[in-house]
Motif scaffolding. Structure first.
Motif, PDB file in Angstrom:
ATOM      1  N   LEU A 295       1.509  35.657 -33.612  1.00  0.00           N
ATOM      2  CA  LEU A 295       0.319  34.847 -33.338  1.00  0.00           C
ATOM      3  C   LEU A 295       0.582  33.861 -32.208  1.00  0.00           C
ATOM      4  O   LEU A 295      -0.264  33.665 -31.321  1.00  0.00           O
ATOM      5  CB  LEU A 295      -0.115  34.114 -34.609  1.00  0.00           C
ATOM      6  CG  LEU A 295      -1.482  33.430 -34.584  1.00  0.00           C
ATOM      7  CD1 LEU A 295      -2.585  34.427 -34.235  1.00  0.00           C
ATOM      8  CD2 LEU A 295      -1.753  32.787 -35.938  1.00  0.00           C
ATOM      9  N   ASP A 296       1.763  33.250 -32.213  1.00  0.00           N
ATOM     10  CA  ASP A 296       2.120  32.316 -31.136  1.00  0.00           C
ATOM     11  C   ASP A 296       2.211  33.050 -29.802  1.00  0.00           C
ATOM     12  O   ASP A 296       1.793  32.526 -28.767  1.00  0.00           O
ATOM     13  CB  ASP A 296       3.453  31.640 -31.439  1.00  0.00           C
ATOM     14  CG  ASP A 296       3.389  30.717 -32.640  1.00  0.00           C
ATOM     15  OD1 ASP A 296       2.270  30.353 -33.043  1.00  0.00           O
ATOM     16  OD2 ASP A 296       4.459  30.377 -33.182  1.00  0.00           O
TER      17      ASP A 296
ATOM     18  N   THR B 155     -12.702  33.592 -20.715  1.00  0.00           N
ATOM     19  CA  THR B 155     -13.681  32.518 -20.909  1.00  0.00           C
ATOM     20  C   THR B 155     -14.050  32.332 -22.379  1.00  0.00           C
ATOM     21  O   THR B 155     -14.739  31.369 -22.719  1.00  0.00           O
ATOM     22  CB  THR B 155     -14.962  32.805 -20.100  1.00  0.00           C
ATOM     23  OG1 THR B 155     -15.493  34.080 -20.486  1.00  0.00           O
ATOM     24  CG2 THR B 155     -14.669  32.815 -18.605  1.00  0.00           C
ATOM     25  N   CYS B 156     -13.627  33.247 -23.241  1.00  0.00           N
ATOM     26  CA  CYS B 156     -13.887  33.117 -24.682  1.00  0.00           C
ATOM     27  C   CYS B 156     -12.897  32.146 -25.310  1.00  0.00           C
ATOM     28  O   CYS B 156     -11.853  31.841 -24.735  1.00  0.00           O
ATOM     29  CB  CYS B 156     -13.741  34.475 -25.363  1.00  0.00           C
ATOM     30  SG  CYS B 156     -14.913  35.728 -24.828  1.00  0.00           S
ATOM     31  N   ASN B 157     -13.222  31.681 -26.525  1.00  0.00           N
ATOM     32  CA  ASN B 157     -12.194  30.967 -27.281  1.00  0.00           C
ATOM     33  C   ASN B 157     -11.239  31.988 -27.887  1.00  0.00           C
ATOM     34  O   ASN B 157     -11.477  33.203 -27.815  1.00  0.00           O
ATOM     35  CB  ASN B 157     -12.807  30.045 -28.336  1.00  0.00           C
ATOM     36  CG  ASN B 157     -13.571  30.811 -29.422  1.00  0.00           C
ATOM     37  OD1 ASN B 157     -13.204  31.925 -29.808  1.00  0.00           O
ATOM     38  ND2 ASN B 157     -14.648  30.224 -29.930  1.00  0.00           N
ATOM     39  N   PHE B 158     -10.149  31.514 -28.493  1.00  0.00           N
ATOM     40  CA  PHE B 158      -9.085  32.417 -28.921  1.00  0.00           C
ATOM     41  C   PHE B 158      -9.571  33.420 -29.956  1.00  0.00           C
ATOM     42  O   PHE B 158      -9.346  34.633 -29.828  1.00  0.00           O
ATOM     43  CB  PHE B 158      -7.922  31.592 -29.469  1.00  0.00           C
ATOM     44  CG  PHE B 158      -6.707  32.393 -29.839  1.00  0.00           C
ATOM     45  CD1 PHE B 158      -6.177  33.332 -28.967  1.00  0.00           C
ATOM     46  CD2 PHE B 158      -6.065  32.190 -31.057  1.00  0.00           C
ATOM     47  CE1 PHE B 158      -5.043  34.066 -29.296  1.00  0.00           C
ATOM     48  CE2 PHE B 158      -4.923  32.905 -31.393  1.00  0.00           C
ATOM     49  CZ  PHE B 158      -4.414  33.842 -30.516  1.00  0.00           C
ATOM     50  N   GLY B 159     -10.273  32.953 -30.989  1.00  0.00           N
ATOM     51  CA  GLY B 159     -10.745  33.858 -32.029  1.00  0.00           C
ATOM     52  C   GLY B 159     -11.675  34.926 -31.492  1.00  0.00           C
ATOM     53  O   GLY B 159     -11.559  36.104 -31.840  1.00  0.00           O
TER      54      GLY B 159
ATOM     55  N   ALA C 164       3.381  25.683 -21.581  1.00  0.00           N
ATOM     56  CA  ALA C 164       1.926  25.755 -21.606  1.00  0.00           C
ATOM     57  C   ALA C 164       1.359  24.828 -20.539  1.00  0.00           C
ATOM     58  O   ALA C 164       1.794  23.681 -20.399  1.00  0.00           O
ATOM     59  CB  ALA C 164       1.413  25.354 -22.984  1.00  0.00           C
ATOM     60  N   SER C 165       0.400  25.329 -19.787  1.00  0.00           N
ATOM     61  CA  SER C 165      -0.109  24.552 -18.665  1.00  0.00           C
ATOM     62  C   SER C 165      -1.567  24.875 -18.393  1.00  0.00           C
ATOM     63  O   SER C 165      -2.124  25.849 -18.913  1.00  0.00           O
ATOM     64  CB  SER C 165       0.724  24.831 -17.404  1.00  0.00           C
ATOM     65  OG  SER C 165       0.601  26.190 -17.029  1.00  0.00           O
TER      66      SER C 165
ATOM     67  N   HIS D  75      -2.807  24.053 -31.538  1.00  0.00           N
ATOM     68  CA  HIS D  75      -2.664  25.434 -31.973  1.00  0.00           C
ATOM     69  C   HIS D  75      -3.393  25.687 -33.291  1.00  0.00           C
ATOM     70  O   HIS D  75      -4.049  26.715 -33.452  1.00  0.00           O
ATOM     71  CB  HIS D  75      -1.179  25.786 -32.130  1.00  0.00           C
ATOM     72  CG  HIS D  75      -0.441  25.883 -30.848  1.00  0.00           C
ATOM     73  ND1 HIS D  75      -0.172  24.788 -30.064  1.00  0.00           N
ATOM     74  CD2 HIS D  75       0.077  26.949 -30.202  1.00  0.00           C
ATOM     75  CE1 HIS D  75       0.494  25.181 -28.994  1.00  0.00           C
ATOM     76  NE2 HIS D  75       0.657  26.483 -29.040  1.00  0.00           N
ATOM     77  N   GLU D  76      -3.274  24.769 -34.228  1.00  0.00           N
ATOM     78  CA  GLU D  76      -3.875  24.999 -35.538  1.00  0.00           C
ATOM     79  C   GLU D  76      -5.391  25.120 -35.441  1.00  0.00           C
ATOM     80  O   GLU D  76      -5.998  25.941 -36.118  1.00  0.00           O
ATOM     81  CB  GLU D  76      -3.478  23.879 -36.501  1.00  0.00           C
ATOM     82  CG  GLU D  76      -2.026  23.937 -36.934  1.00  0.00           C
ATOM     83  CD  GLU D  76      -1.672  25.282 -37.568  1.00  0.00           C
ATOM     84  OE1 GLU D  76      -2.437  25.777 -38.419  1.00  0.00           O
ATOM     85  OE2 GLU D  76      -0.621  25.843 -37.216  1.00  0.00           O
ATOM     86  N   ALA D  77      -6.002  24.315 -34.586  1.00  0.00           N
ATOM     87  CA  ALA D  77      -7.452  24.427 -34.398  1.00  0.00           C
ATOM     88  C   ALA D  77      -7.807  25.769 -33.778  1.00  0.00           C
ATOM     89  O   ALA D  77      -8.790  26.415 -34.165  1.00  0.00           O
ATOM     90  CB  ALA D  77      -7.954  23.284 -33.516  1.00  0.00           C
TER      91      ALA D  77
END
Length: 305
Positions: free
Chosen positions: A104-105, A121-125, A209-210, A262-264
């Protein structure tokens, strides 16, 4: 060339976003080891690189003819379906290093990279939910390069491809979180050399991460809406290897370190994706010999929340 084959003593084949850049920066300082002048030639995974032929590939190694050990680090080789067979057919490689990261990471880190380059452009989910449709769509090559978040984190099939192509080869499997401890020393021993006497070697951490400092510069480099006119001009004006180094340097200069929740981001991960990781990890554990208990427990916890 050795017996008509390209000399390669070892290949670090991936996974992407699991520490391969960090390892490259460590090994590039070693006088015994010859690596390509720039990381990730994609010679055995991308047709546009392969057309240069064996001589082009050999030319990427500054001291390849005199080095004790010749190797390459390219995480595309682990994921590209044809790479294992091509490496077997064209090279003398008999040692392979896999670096695995919590699936997942790893997927989220790739998502961040695609987002930073303007390809996502989408969110992760939502990006995970759309992955299958995207890869099966009208631009599958682009999708596999930039939107393969879940697919690249399903390790067992990728490992099996290399074991099938190289039944007599030696394999080293590492967790990405071991690179800051014993991983560097393990790789040196595996390829046949001693660690360099530099205390800072195991403290290098690359590709943090950047986010872009300038979205305009990022769009000029990666052209998410179409072909980059800057890339087209530079491609015609200078050799490909110099162009690649130039664009990588410009990309690094345009990055600034950022913090992410990350959790969000993980809250909306589809259950089907978590289930695929839960199914794959036990097989990966058997194939790699690594203890992945903490990863399995974390995925199971998220799956049943």
């Amino acid at each position: 060339m050795t017996g008509g084959k390209i000399r390669l003593d070892f290949v670090v084949v991936g996974a992407q976003k699991a520490g391969t850049t960090t390892l490259h920066n460590m090994l590039a300082k070693h006088s015994d080891i010859a690596l390509p002048a720039f990381k990730e030639t994609h010679f055995f995974s991308h047709h546009d690189r392969a057309v240069g032929g064996p001589q082009w590939y050999a030319d990427q190694f500054r001291n390849g003819e005199i080095a004790n050990i010749v190797g390459e680090i390219d995480p595309e080789y682990m994921f590209a379906p044809q790479a294992a067979a091509v490496i077997q057919a064209m090279t003398t490689a008999a040692k392979f290093v896999f670096i695995l990261r919590h699936p997942l990471d790893r997927a989220y880190s790739q998502f961040q990279m695609s987002q930073r380059r303007g390809y996502e452009t989408c969110n992760f989910g939502a990006a995970l939910a759309k992955e299958g449709e995207r890869i099966a769509g009208d631009q599958p090559d682009f999708a596999r390069d930039h939107w393969s978040y879940t697919a690249r984190s399903l390790y067992s099939g990728q490992i099996q491809r290399f074991r099938a192509a190289f039944p007599d080869a030696d394999f080293l499997f590492l967790r990405s979180d071991a690179l800051s401890r014993s991983g560097y020393e393990q790789v040196c021993a595996f390829v046949g050399t001693q660690p360099i006497c530099q205390s800072s070697a195991t403290e290098i951490r690359s590709n943090r991460a950047s986010v872009p400092r300038s979205r305009m510069v990022s769009n000029m480099l990666y052209a998410p809406e179409g072909k980059s006119h800057l890339r087209s001009f530079v491609t015609r004006a200078i050799p490909k290897d110099i162009k690649t180094r130039l664009f990588l340097w410009l990309d690094r200069q345009n990055q600034k370190t950022a913090q992410f929740d990350h959790e969000a981001a993980y809250a909306d991960v589809p259950k089907a994706v978590l289930a695929s990781f839960a199914d794959d990890l036990p097989r990966t554990e058997i194939l790699s010999g690594l203890d992945l208990t903490d990863w399995r427990k974390d995925i199971q916890r998220r799956l049943h929340e």
